[in-house]
Design an enzyme around this catalytic site. Structure first.
Site, PDB file in Angstrom:
ATOM      1  N   GLY A 236       3.156   0.810  -2.310  1.00 60.07           N
ATOM      2  CA  GLY A 236       2.969   1.854  -1.293  1.00 60.07           C
ATOM      3  C   GLY A 236       3.547   1.398   0.028  1.00 60.07           C
TER       4      GLY A 236
ATOM      5  CD  GLU B  74       6.888   2.686   0.567  1.00 58.44           C
ATOM      6  OE1 GLU B  74       7.160   1.614  -0.022  1.00 58.44           O
ATOM      7  OE2 GLU B  74       6.964   2.811   1.803  1.00 58.44           O
TER       8      GLU B  74
ATOM      9  CD  GLU C 265       6.471  -1.174  -2.282  1.00 56.79           C
ATOM     10  OE1 GLU C 265       5.604  -0.993  -3.156  1.00 56.79           O
ATOM     11  OE2 GLU C 265       6.217  -1.474  -1.111  1.00 56.79           O
TER      12      GLU C 265
ATOM     13  CB  SER D 232     -13.158   3.353   4.536  1.00 55.81           C
ATOM     14  OG  SER D 232     -13.664   3.875   3.362  1.00 55.81           O
TER      15      SER D 232
ATOM     16  CD  GLU E 233       6.888 -11.978  -5.729  1.00 55.37           C
ATOM     17  OE1 GLU E 233       5.762 -12.012  -6.257  1.00 55.37           O
ATOM     18  OE2 GLU E 233       7.627 -12.970  -5.619  1.00 55.37           O
TER      19      GLU E 233
END
Lengths: 226, 226
Positions: free
Chosen positions: A46, A62, A66, A82, A113
């Site tokens: 993300g 993304e 990625e 939150s 990765e």
DNA sequence: TGACATAGTGTGTGTTTTACACTTAATTGT
DNA sequence: ACAATTAAGTGTAAAACACACACTATGTCA
């Protein structure tokens, strides 16, 4: 563009829960973080939403940047807000979930990765990503029973046994072979192909493909699995 | 708090689709805008998310400030992020939907510039609020058929006929009285009260209340209406 | 050619869904 | 007081669907 509405602002990110299926277990794609916070911890792919792109576009960008993923099934999941989900400052994240066909799974793994983990055996995740993943999983379970999206996790051509294994893996329990086949075929979503698949010392299996056109007709009425 | 992540940032709002039921038609609560853009146009209640409150808190705060509504059923719906949904600058909105019992409907109407409209006859709405409302409506329809939330739109004590009228109004078609009652009672969610309701020149109707405790037991398994 | 492994198939039973019409209990007006 | 009116409340039979269950078919490989 200037800030017309003048407040302290939250940063906006998208996070993607990417599911894949290897024939046995449901898998999720994670990325090892190279920077703090949570450096070296696994996290959902993300990143930040740019001011000139929609949320869907941000999620697709993304995934491509990625993980080299394109043309995947992608759907908005839930927005997590939150106050302290990011230890540094206020970050609100729009979570997506994506379903990836095995053809594309390899591409994703090549990305630096990035790694697939079985959802039954996940590492510790950064931020509130464990919660996001749990939400995505229960949404996937739910959707599988009333919408024909399982096919998004299978290769274009597949056997009924493969489909059943997928349902069993996601729902977490065994299904009766005869009842499963009867039910699936009665939905009239699958087109049998000429070919069959030989795989091992036994009778070869009929191949099918999912027919999205038939599916559209069905979608309105809705269907129910289980 | 400083901006650790340094980008141009979207503004964040919450917008609430508030549904009510007057016994006949499903209603939505709208507010007439006092300021541009879309001055004097009807819009969903909502406003900016503050940096120190969660998204749910923001939605509840706006409902209370703008409509005097408290303790309503509230659930996140979807996040809308088209680039130009607000003509002035980038604004991403987390939409909620709320269900309001008739006891609270009056309070909401007292609020300045707030008014209930039947969903079958809505005015032109500001921004992309018509799209948000459509999304909320189809979510409500969906949820009504597999979760016991209809009660959130009825008074604490209600008759089976009232409940049926509600289902008919939301789903948009007639239901068979005997089958409806059989089905609802078989779910074992309702507690019959001692009282009955006399209303008009005919046999009085048994009153029931919804029993959330029983509902919890049911929720896991899920149920299916229709 | 026989052992092995997965593909593929049908039936009977119980449960759920659907369609459908009359009786009950109150009010109102004469 | 009774007749008309109105919505509440109730049961059953037929059809559709869900579930449990076991053997045959067709290929490979040694």
């Amino acid at each position: 563009m200037p800030h017309v509405y003048d407040h302290p602002r939250a940063a906006l990110t998208v996070d993607c829960v990417v599911f894949g299926f290897d024939g046995g277990e449901l898998q999720a794609l994670l990325i090892r973080r190279g920077l703090p916070p949570f450096k070296d911890t696994w996290a959902l792919p993300g990143g930040f939403v740019r001011v000139e792109e929609t949320l869907d576009e941000a999620a697709r960008r993304e995934l491509e940047e990625e993980n080299g993923l394109r043309n995947v099934f992608l759907e908005q999941l839930y927005t997590f807000g939150s106050v302290h989900r990011d230890p540094r400052e206020r970050v609100v994240s729009i979570a997506y979930f994506a379903l990836v066909k095995p053809e594309a799974v390899a591409a994703a793994t090549d990305a630096a990765e990035a790694k697939w983990f079985p959802v039954s055996d996940l590492p510790t995740l950064a931020f509130d990503h464990a919660e996001i993943l749990t939400t995505a999983l229960s949404r996937l379970r739910g959707k599988l029973t009333y919408q024909p999206i399982g096919f998004e996790l299978l290769p274009r051509k597949f056997t009924l046994t493969q489909l059943q294994r997928l349902y069993e893996a996601v729902l977490g329990h065994h299904l009766d072979k005869r009842n499963f086949r009867k039910k699936v075929l009665s939905l009239d979503l699958l087109t049998p192909l000429e070919e069959s698949r030989q795989e091992g010392p036994h009778r070869p299996a009929q191949l099918f493909r999912f027919d999205p056109e038939r599916s559209d007709r069905l979608k309105e009425r809705g269907f129910l699995f289980e």
